[in-house]
Enzyme design. Sequence first.
Site, short mmCIF file in Angstrom:
data_model
loop_
_atom_site.label_atom_id
_atom_site.label_comp_id
_atom_site.label_asym_id
_atom_site.label_seq_id
_atom_site.Cartn_x
_atom_site.Cartn_y
_atom_site.Cartn_z
N LYS A 120 16.72 26.32 -55.16
CA LYS A 120 15.46 26.45 -55.89
C LYS A 120 14.71 25.16 -55.63
O LYS A 120 15.11 24.09 -56.08
CB LYS A 120 15.70 26.64 -57.39
CG LYS A 120 14.40 26.63 -58.20
CD LYS A 120 14.64 26.67 -59.70
CE LYS A 120 13.32 26.58 -60.47
NZ LYS A 120 13.52 26.59 -61.95
N THR A 174 13.14 25.86 -68.38
CA THR A 174 12.28 26.63 -69.27
C THR A 174 13.06 27.17 -70.45
O THR A 174 12.50 27.43 -71.52
CB THR A 174 11.61 27.77 -68.49
OG1 THR A 174 10.99 27.22 -67.32
CG2 THR A 174 10.56 28.48 -69.32
N TYR A 211 19.29 23.07 -57.31
CA TYR A 211 17.97 23.00 -57.93
C TYR A 211 17.42 21.60 -57.71
O TYR A 211 17.92 20.63 -58.27
CB TYR A 211 18.10 23.34 -59.42
CG TYR A 211 16.82 23.30 -60.23
CD1 TYR A 211 15.56 23.29 -59.65
CD2 TYR A 211 16.88 23.30 -61.62
CE1 TYR A 211 14.41 23.26 -60.40
CE2 TYR A 211 15.74 23.29 -62.40
CZ TYR A 211 14.50 23.27 -61.78
OH TYR A 211 13.35 23.25 -62.55
N ILE A 247 11.88 31.38 -58.63
CA ILE A 247 12.36 31.34 -60.01
C ILE A 247 11.16 30.92 -60.84
O ILE A 247 10.70 29.80 -60.75
CB ILE A 247 13.56 30.40 -60.15
CG1 ILE A 247 14.75 30.95 -59.34
CG2 ILE A 247 13.95 30.24 -61.63
CD1 ILE A 247 15.99 30.09 -59.37
#
EC number: 4.3.3.7
Length: 294
Positions: free
Chosen positions: A164, A48, A136, A206
């Site tokens: 994540k 992001t 991640y 997250i």
Amino acid sequence: MIDPMFRGVLPALVTPYRNGQVDEDAFVALVERQIAGGVHGLVPVGTTGESATLTHEEHRRVVELCVKTARGRVPVVAGAGSNSTAEAIELVRHAKTVGADAALVVTPYYNRPSQEGLYAHYRAINDAVQLPILVYNVPTRTSVDISNDVLVRLSKLPNVVGIKDATSDLVRASFQRLHCGEEWVMLSGDDPVALGYMAHGGHGCISVTANVAPEQCADFYNAALSGDWATALQWQDRLVRLHKALFADASPAPTKFALSHLGLCSEETRLPITPASEAARAEVLAAMRDAGLI
């Protein structure tokens, strides 16, 4: 039960721009707004945060600015992923040098390593830098999906502390809770399914949505983490349209549009991400009204 190292809502922060450059003043203001809103941590320069289109110098500067602004009030988990193991090590090393509390390291993308290659990637980072690492896993973006078996192996390494998980597969949370040890941190990477993920034993998320609605997201996670599932479900119902609307066009364009509408930063993105379409803007505004943000 051992408290996890990270829990609650950690916004995946946008990187604001103005006239093509990182808008440092706007970024600092966004960080302060997040902390005032009650979030439990900060994640700069992830997906992001448009890490793919930041220069190395900009990437490092944003991490430094986030750590400096946070001043230890909440933990900072710095984005530090690369499809080059050597480069990932350099980014993690920088995160440690400037005082980040952990690094978020995405699975290597594009070159599509084997499961053994994924293990070797994280093992090399673990061995090179003494900093907590969150794996991640986001196969829709990377084209690789790290297996539960590899995660169990990684959980035995001292610096690989959790994940994540952006697969939307809730069963993974139950499996990892049972097999990776009670200190293993489990954070969802998908706002719409975070409630279910936490019901399976996850510790938080997250979050993209927290960029726009930090107080509401913090209240949602506080309710879920305290076992008040009825209140958490009420917040889920209030926020779910916004969760979806922020992906009505290529992310983070809809999120930046929402922040621009709130007067918090420019909606400027970097190519190949273009501004949100008119249809996406309408969807975002309707969702913001539903959430009570406007």
